[in-house]
Design a protein around this motif. Sequence first.
Motif, PDB file in Angstrom:
ATOM      1  N   UNK A 228      32.390  49.133  31.755  1.00 21.01           N
ATOM      2  CA  UNK A 228      32.939  50.327  32.412  1.00 21.01           C
ATOM      3  C   UNK A 228      34.336  50.054  32.945  1.00 21.01           C
ATOM      4  N   UNK A 229      34.547  48.846  33.464  1.00 21.70           N
ATOM      5  CA  UNK A 229      35.855  48.485  34.007  1.00 21.70           C
ATOM      6  C   UNK A 229      36.929  48.509  32.927  1.00 21.70           C
ATOM      7  N   UNK A 230      36.579  48.092  31.730  1.00 21.40           N
ATOM      8  CA  UNK A 230      37.532  48.082  30.628  1.00 21.40           C
ATOM      9  C   UNK A 230      37.683  49.479  30.018  1.00 21.40           C
TER      10      UNK A 230
ATOM     11  N   UNK B 225      20.124  39.985  36.362  1.00 19.58           N
ATOM     12  CA  UNK B 225      21.225  40.673  37.024  1.00 19.58           C
ATOM     13  C   UNK B 225      22.410  40.922  36.111  1.00 19.58           C
ATOM     14  N   UNK B 226      22.467  40.213  34.980  1.00 17.44           N
ATOM     15  CA  UNK B 226      23.534  40.455  34.004  1.00 17.44           C
ATOM     16  C   UNK B 226      23.452  41.859  33.416  1.00 17.44           C
ATOM     17  N   UNK B 227      22.286  42.491  33.488  1.00 18.45           N
ATOM     18  CA  UNK B 227      22.184  43.872  33.006  1.00 18.45           C
ATOM     19  C   UNK B 227      23.091  44.797  33.813  1.00 18.45           C
ATOM     20  N   UNK B 228      23.338  44.423  35.055  1.00 15.42           N
ATOM     21  CA  UNK B 228      24.288  45.185  35.877  1.00 15.42           C
ATOM     22  C   UNK B 228      25.705  44.680  35.653  1.00 15.42           C
ATOM     23  N   UNK B 229      25.866  43.371  35.525  1.00 17.92           N
ATOM     24  CA  UNK B 229      27.189  42.782  35.337  1.00 17.92           C
ATOM     25  C   UNK B 229      27.846  43.293  34.063  1.00 17.92           C
ATOM     26  N   UNK B 230      27.112  43.284  32.954  1.00 17.23           N
ATOM     27  CA  UNK B 230      27.710  43.685  31.677  1.00 17.23           C
ATOM     28  C   UNK B 230      28.095  45.158  31.686  1.00 17.23           C
ATOM     29  N   UNK B 231      27.279  45.976  32.332  1.00 15.94           N
ATOM     30  CA  UNK B 231      27.607  47.402  32.424  1.00 15.94           C
ATOM     31  C   UNK B 231      28.882  47.612  33.228  1.00 15.94           C
TER      32      UNK B 231
ATOM     33  N   UNK C 171      30.715  44.424  38.569  1.00 14.04           N
ATOM     34  CA  UNK C 171      30.336  43.326  37.680  1.00 14.04           C
ATOM     35  C   UNK C 171      30.520  41.973  38.354  1.00 14.04           C
ATOM     36  N   UNK C 172      31.651  41.796  39.025  1.00 13.67           N
ATOM     37  CA  UNK C 172      31.916  40.524  39.701  1.00 13.67           C
ATOM     38  C   UNK C 172      30.904  40.296  40.816  1.00 13.67           C
TER      39      UNK C 172
ATOM     40  N   UNK D 207      36.843  49.599  40.299  1.00 13.03           N
ATOM     41  CA  UNK D 207      35.563  49.755  40.984  1.00 13.03           C
ATOM     42  C   UNK D 207      34.440  49.111  40.165  1.00 13.03           C
ATOM     43  N   UNK D 208      34.427  49.386  38.871  1.00 16.07           N
ATOM     44  CA  UNK D 208      33.357  48.858  38.037  1.00 16.07           C
ATOM     45  C   UNK D 208      33.519  47.374  37.734  1.00 16.07           C
ATOM     46  N   UNK D 209      34.768  46.907  37.663  1.00 18.84           N
ATOM     47  CA  UNK D 209      34.978  45.464  37.544  1.00 18.84           C
ATOM     48  C   UNK D 209      34.427  44.761  38.774  1.00 18.84           C
ATOM     49  N   UNK D 210      34.629  45.368  39.934  1.00 23.94           N
ATOM     50  CA  UNK D 210      34.118  44.784  41.171  1.00 23.94           C
ATOM     51  C   UNK D 210      32.588  44.773  41.190  1.00 23.94           C
TER      52      UNK D 210
END
Length: 374
Positions: free
Chosen positions: A47-49, A37-43, A333-334, A328-331
Amino acid sequence: MSSLAGATFTVVTSEMLPVGLLTPISRDLQVTEGMAGLTLTITGLVAAVSAPLLIPALGKLDRRAVLCALMVLLAAGNFLAAWSPGFGVMLVARVLVGIGMGGVWAIAASLAVRLVPPRSIGSATSLIFSGIAVASVLGVPAGTYLGELVGWRAAFVSAGGLSLVVSAALVMSLPSLPTEGAVRPGAMLRLVSVPRVRLGLIVVALIVIGHFTAYTYVRPVLEKVSGVSAGQIGTLLLVYGLFGVAGNFASGAGASRSPRVTMLVLSGTLSATMALVPLLGLTTLAVAALLVVWGLAYGGVSVAAQSWMLMAAPEDREATSGLFAGVFNAAIAVGALAGGLATDAAGTTAVMWLGGVFAAGAVLVLATAGGRST
């Protein structure tokens, strides 16, 4: 507008591919499903940054050229993911996808007001964001089917090829888009101090964290809780996505009148639906019905939230879109990280309960906001 919808479709498809392929990716790269699932978290984190940082960094560069370059970068990330011999390389690939996604989302979201007359801005925004919903309809299920037929790597190759096609379409269909003025880095911080912007960001964060806490691990949930076979996963995700598209356009109309009421309805529906999956979604038919409601509700979140943000700060469209895309993208990842921790520690059912709690938090914030909301 259709090429911009194609861009949002492609970036979200690229981001979300691991959702339908989580089991074979974890098996092939020899990691747990929570780790995969980190493959989604890291993306999402990248993106959030990148979304809020790229906007001021790009200065006055023509936005058409920037969009095309970002789509090429997205293609490179997908091709690298398809080749990855180990989990480390996969994470590097997903970083590239995150940069491409954050930039494309931030820029595309702000372009409707520059390309159509004022009376058509609402429908044009819905069309651009329909790419997100259609990605759920075609992108994720198609990737899941490809994964079952010829392997998960072929799904990433296809996403890379599509990225290049969309880049070419943007060149041919969009006019030159010089900026109206460079965005200063301080503009992002100033926007956070605007009460209506801040409230919208908090609500979006809670809804999206809740959704991705649960949805990132929807395949294991469907298999282990509802007893759905691997061959039926793609079909159920297709059902979810079809109703997501309907929710996108239905919510776009509602959000143009009252973003607050629309977001309140969407977050309440999402909270209830996720919480009910472990209780009622014990058969394929029952969980399909719940996915219909889930799709309708979440399909409207992106367009309703973007409408909220543009109404809250209409004079800073590109900066607002960059900030919105970042949160949105930070969320995402979280949520993916929270779901991974929950599923590894407490099992698949836990992700649904936890996702419902986050979405309920959005309901609480909106219900107590009163006159401070849009």
